[in-house]
Design a protein around this motif. Structure first.
Motif, mmCIF file in Angstrom:
data_model
loop_
_atom_site.group_PDB
_atom_site.id
_atom_site.type_symbol
_atom_site.label_atom_id
_atom_site.label_comp_id
_atom_site.label_asym_id
_atom_site.label_seq_id
_atom_site.Cartn_x
_atom_site.Cartn_y
_atom_site.Cartn_z
ATOM 1 N N ASN A 90 0.824 -1.210 0.000
ATOM 2 C CA ASN A 90 0.000 0.000 0.000
ATOM 3 C C ASN A 90 0.859 1.262 0.000
ATOM 4 N N ASN A 91 0.251 2.344 -0.498
ATOM 5 C CA ASN A 91 1.006 3.606 -0.529
ATOM 6 C C ASN A 91 0.315 4.661 0.336
ATOM 7 N N SER A 153 -3.149 -2.991 11.820
ATOM 8 C CA SER A 153 -2.748 -4.290 11.268
ATOM 9 C C SER A 153 -2.698 -4.175 9.738
ATOM 10 N N TYR A 154 -1.992 -5.094 9.145
ATOM 11 C CA TYR A 154 -1.871 -5.094 7.677
ATOM 12 C C TYR A 154 -3.251 -5.198 7.026
ATOM 13 N N GLN A 159 -7.732 -2.443 3.957
ATOM 14 C CA GLN A 159 -9.119 -1.938 3.874
ATOM 15 C C GLN A 159 -9.115 -0.423 3.693
ATOM 16 N N ILE A 160 -8.240 0.235 4.451
ATOM 17 C CA ILE A 160 -8.168 1.706 4.370
ATOM 18 C C ILE A 160 -7.736 2.111 2.960
ATOM 19 N N GLU A 161 -6.805 1.374 2.417
ATOM 20 C CA GLU A 161 -6.330 1.724 1.075
ATOM 21 C C GLU A 161 -7.481 1.652 0.067
ATOM 22 N N ALA A 180 -4.003 -10.486 -0.574
ATOM 23 C CA ALA A 180 -2.757 -11.269 -0.437
ATOM 24 C C ALA A 180 -2.260 -11.231 1.005
ATOM 25 N N GLY A 181 -1.868 -12.368 1.503
ATOM 26 C CA GLY A 181 -1.271 -12.467 2.837
ATOM 27 C C GLY A 181 -2.264 -12.280 3.972
#
Ligand SMILES: Nc1ncnc2c1ncn2[C@@H]1O[C@H](COP(=O)(O)OP(=O)(O)OP(=O)(O)O)[C@@H](O)[C@H]1O
Length: 256
Positions: A90-91, A153-154, A159-161, A180-181
């Motif tokens: 994510n960015n 958390s990842y 979700q935010i992205e 993924a992951g």
């Protein structure tokens, strides 16, 4: 091209030096259509995304968006016109809160400033804050509003992205392996978000697990060594002998 086509790829190819990475891909995506893009590692999925998003130019062929050739249109202009992309990594701005990240997107969207980092006036800010609060509530993410992105958390970051991409008012959303992951619970949360997207938003989603696409995508496109080898409803793709053989393994397993 059909009347309600949002994206049309016509004979797209890409090579790096002598290496042909994408060969002769022709594909139409309809307004509101949800398409899963699968294929083994190195099949060319990310390269195809890069060309649709404007990060790479095709070596040959044309990409049309609402009937207009966009081959030469730079990526930021494509984003402004509704082609919005998420990345495998994510960015988000990790040192800012979720709400601050969202406000930056909203500010940019509204073109309030030619230089979006300059301070807005008080009135604009309070309106933006309210909009951001409402938006997070609508997407069930209010509890994370004040959290720094780096503390989440990842799974929540992804979700935010996605909802930041939604705040960008996409017409065509390109999701690069959004699950993924992730654990099953996190995957379900992401799929829940995707299913809540407005019906007229078209989606192309890169995914390694066809099970994730079942019931959630209208159509699945399979790439293998840069070629489109199958295009159909998830059930048809799952049962396609060539796909079973090449992508899923001889056992007919559906995981990459
Ligand atoms: N800039 C580049 N220069 C040279 N080769 C590249 C470049 N970008 C991608 N490739 C090659 O193109 C092929 C397709 O890569 P791509 O990343 O598009 O595949 P992918 O289907 O997204 O794979 P993955 O599932 O592993 O992400 C690979 O062989 C890769 O090494």
């Amino acid at each position: 091209m059909q009347k309600n086509t949002i994206l049309s790829l016509n004979g797209i190819a890409k090579q790096f030096g002598g290496l042909k990475v994408i060969e002769d891909i022709t594909l139409d995506i309809a307004v509101g259509e949800k398409v899963g893009l699968i294929g083994p590692n190195g099949a060319g999925k990310t390269t195809l995304f890069n060309m649709i998003a404007g990060d790479l130019e095709p070596s040959s062929g044309t990409i049309s968006y609402f009937g207009e050739n966009i081959n030469k249109i730079p990526n930021f202009k494509r984003t402004q016109s509704g082609i919005v992309r998420t990345f495998q990594k994510n960015n988000l701005m990790a040192g800012l809160t979720v709400k601050e990240n969202l406000i930056l997107v909203l500010q940019r969207m509204r073109k309030e400033h030619k230089q979006w980092w300059k301070r807005a006036n008080k009135k604009n800010y309070s309106e933006l804050f309210n909009t951001a609060d409402q938006f997070l509530a609508e997407w069930g993410l209010s509890e994370h509003s004040k959290s720094l992105v780096k503390d989440l958390s990842y799974g929540v970051q992804r979700q935010i992205e996605i909802i930041l991409a939604v705040a960008g008012e996409p017409k065509l959303l390109l999701l690069d392996e959004p699950t993924a992951g992730m654990s099953q619970l996190e995957t379900d949360q992401i799929i829940g978000l995707i299913n809540k997207l407005p019906k007229d938003v078209s989606i192309i989603m890169i995914e390694h697990d066809i099970d994730v696409l079942f019931g959630n995508m209208d159509r699945v496109v399979v790439l293998h060594t840069g070629r489109l080898i199958c295009d159909g409803k998830p059930e048809e793709v799952r049962n396609d002998p060539e796909v079973k053989e090449i992508y899923m393994g001889k056992e007919g397993m559906v995981h990459a």
